[in-house]
Enzyme design. Structure first.
Site, PDB file in Angstrom:
ATOM      1  N   SER A 231     -64.338  20.097  16.058  1.00 37.25           N
ATOM      2  CA  SER A 231     -63.879  19.301  14.933  1.00 37.25           C
ATOM      3  C   SER A 231     -65.028  18.440  14.393  1.00 37.25           C
ATOM      4  CB  SER A 231     -62.672  18.467  15.376  1.00 37.25           C
ATOM      5  OG  SER A 231     -61.987  17.917  14.291  1.00 37.25           O
ATOM      6  N   ASP A 297     -54.895  26.445  11.880  1.00 26.63           N
ATOM      7  CA  ASP A 297     -55.529  25.129  11.899  1.00 26.63           C
ATOM      8  C   ASP A 297     -56.104  24.808  10.517  1.00 26.63           C
ATOM      9  OD1 ASP A 297     -56.742  22.753  12.596  1.00 26.63           O
ATOM     10  OD2 ASP A 297     -58.297  23.662  13.855  1.00 26.63           O
ATOM     11  N   HIS A 334     -54.952  22.825  16.782  1.00 29.15           N
ATOM     12  CA  HIS A 334     -56.302  22.261  16.650  1.00 29.15           C
ATOM     13  C   HIS A 334     -56.952  21.938  17.996  1.00 29.15           C
ATOM     14  CE1 HIS A 334     -59.634  20.311  14.653  1.00 29.15           C
ATOM     15  NE2 HIS A 334     -59.394  19.154  15.257  1.00 29.15           N
TER      16      HIS A 334
END
Length: 408
Positions: A231, A297, A334
């Protein structure tokens, strides 16, 4: 998986590391679906990215909120990355710290106390180098940089700073392609604060100095630089990798000079820069990037306007997994552990799902409740014993959730 199969896979990784790191045509024809050894290799770096979450102190009441829980010498062991994992043999040489957009919770709670850890800094990752056993398993001396993803309110503020901005500390004041990058992540990476203990240097300068030191220390060996993150951490890893190659910090000072490869394994990586940034990225011959993206995601699609993807892409789809509760939710789609489960079982963009490597299913529920109940694994089972509370000899309990790092 039997031990002899593990040994066989490790031998393949040591032999084929250049292909697995993208040096042979940027993983072309290798991703749909990936081979068993590539799955193991990708998840090896995923586990190192996951370690940045496992070791981070999130407890708001702690005076150490925002710091790392373990000392450098104990990090790999305490997050469960050494037992039965011969690829994860690294010596952690450096911890990285970034400035905070807001005062961290623990520092706020104890702001009047001189014992407060830090009001303006937070732990953002680590640098390590493969030890001799790790070098044998990986086929070369690997220098690793792992960046942490979004955890605290400061990170979330920076995530929302969408304006593309120039990056003079990476590209200088003038560049023909006028590359621009995400303002918030560039700020995390490049900002320093003279009034702090941990950020008199920016996270960038901390990382750059350590990389230069390690590349010089191992200049007479075959080495690689591998960066990883999930991320926000994947975005910062991408910035860091571009920075390293742009400034030639991957060049070994031998005669004749040798440039070691720089590879990024970017899990759930949002878009980092604009078309100018993408153009610069593509021009760098020593730079390789594999983005691992889960179909449901939304984070890898962010920001949607004004930004471009870089590198190659491995598509996974955890919704197809028969091991997970369907259809899941944004958190499970995620999660880093969910991503590694997806890598272990992806059968290509048009295929189904079948676990090709024996990755422990219980890890899926480490921080979530994504695994089907029939497997008998409790949700969110990864916790520090007694939340870090330790009983003293006099019988009283005290929060001791941080190991002092006395390494030289």
């Amino acid at each position: 998986m039997a031990n002899d199969n593990i040994d066989s896979d490790i031998k393949n990784i040591a032999k084929d590391w250049k292909k697995l790191s993208g040096l042979e045509n940027h993983w072309k024809n290798s991703l749909d679906p990936p081979s068993t050894d590539l799955r193991l290799y990708i998840n090896h770096y995923g586990e190192l990215a996951e370690a940045t979450y496992d070791a981070y102190i999130k407890t708001p009441h702690s005076k150490n909120a925002g710091n790392v829980r373990y000392s450098r010498k104990n990090l790999m062991t305490k997050v469960g990355l050494t037992q039965g994992r011969p690829l994860n043999e690294y010596k952690v040489t450096k911890y990285l710290y970034a400035t905070s957009a807001v005062m961290l919770p623990g520092a706020f709670v104890t702001s009047s106390s001189p014992q407060a850890w830090s009001k303006k800094s937070n732990w953002i990752g680590f640098i390590g180098v493969a030890n001799d056993e790790g070098k044998k398993a990986l086929g070369r001396r690997d220098i690793l940089v792992a960046w942490r993803g979004t955890v605290n309110p400061s990170d979330m503020i920076h995530d929302a700073e969408l304006l593309p901005v120039p990056a003079p500390k990476i590209f200088g004041l003038l560049h023909k392609d006028n590359p621009k990058v995400h303002n918030g992540w560039y700020s995390i990476y490049s900002t320093h604060d003279e009034n702090t203990r941990y950020n008199k240097q920016s996270a960038r300068d901390q990382a750059i100095d350590e990389v230069k030191k390690l590349v010089n220390e191992y200049r007479n060996e075959e080495i690689s630089l591998t960066l990883t993150g999930h991320s926000m951490g994947a975005a910062i890893a991408t910035l860091n990798a571009v920075d390293i190659v742009f400034h030639g910090l991957n060049k070994q000072t031998v005669t004749p000079p040798i440039s070691c490869p720089v590879t990024v394994f970017a899990f759930a990586c949002p878009k980092v820069g604009d078309d100018g940034f993408s153009k610069v990225f593509k021009s760098m011959k020593d730079l390789y990037c594999l983005r691992i993206n889960n179909v449901p995601d939304v984070v890898p699609k962010y920001p949607m306007v004004g930004y471009s993807d870089v590198g190659s892409e491995l598509v996974i789809d955890t919704v197809k997994s028969t091991y997970l509760k369907g259809p899941g939710d944004p958190g499970s789609w995620h999660s880093m552990e969910g991503y590694m489960h997806g890598v272990a079982g992806v059968q290509g963009k048009k295929g189904g799902f079948k676990l090709e490597v024996n990755r422990d299913l219980s890890l899926v529920n480490k921080f979530s409740d994504a695994l089907m109940d029939k497997y008998g694994i409790p949700p969110a089972w990864w916790t520090e014993k007694h939340s870090g509370m330790v009983q003293n000899p006099d019988g009283h309990w005290e929060l001791k959730d941080h190991e002092e790092d006395n390494d030289p």
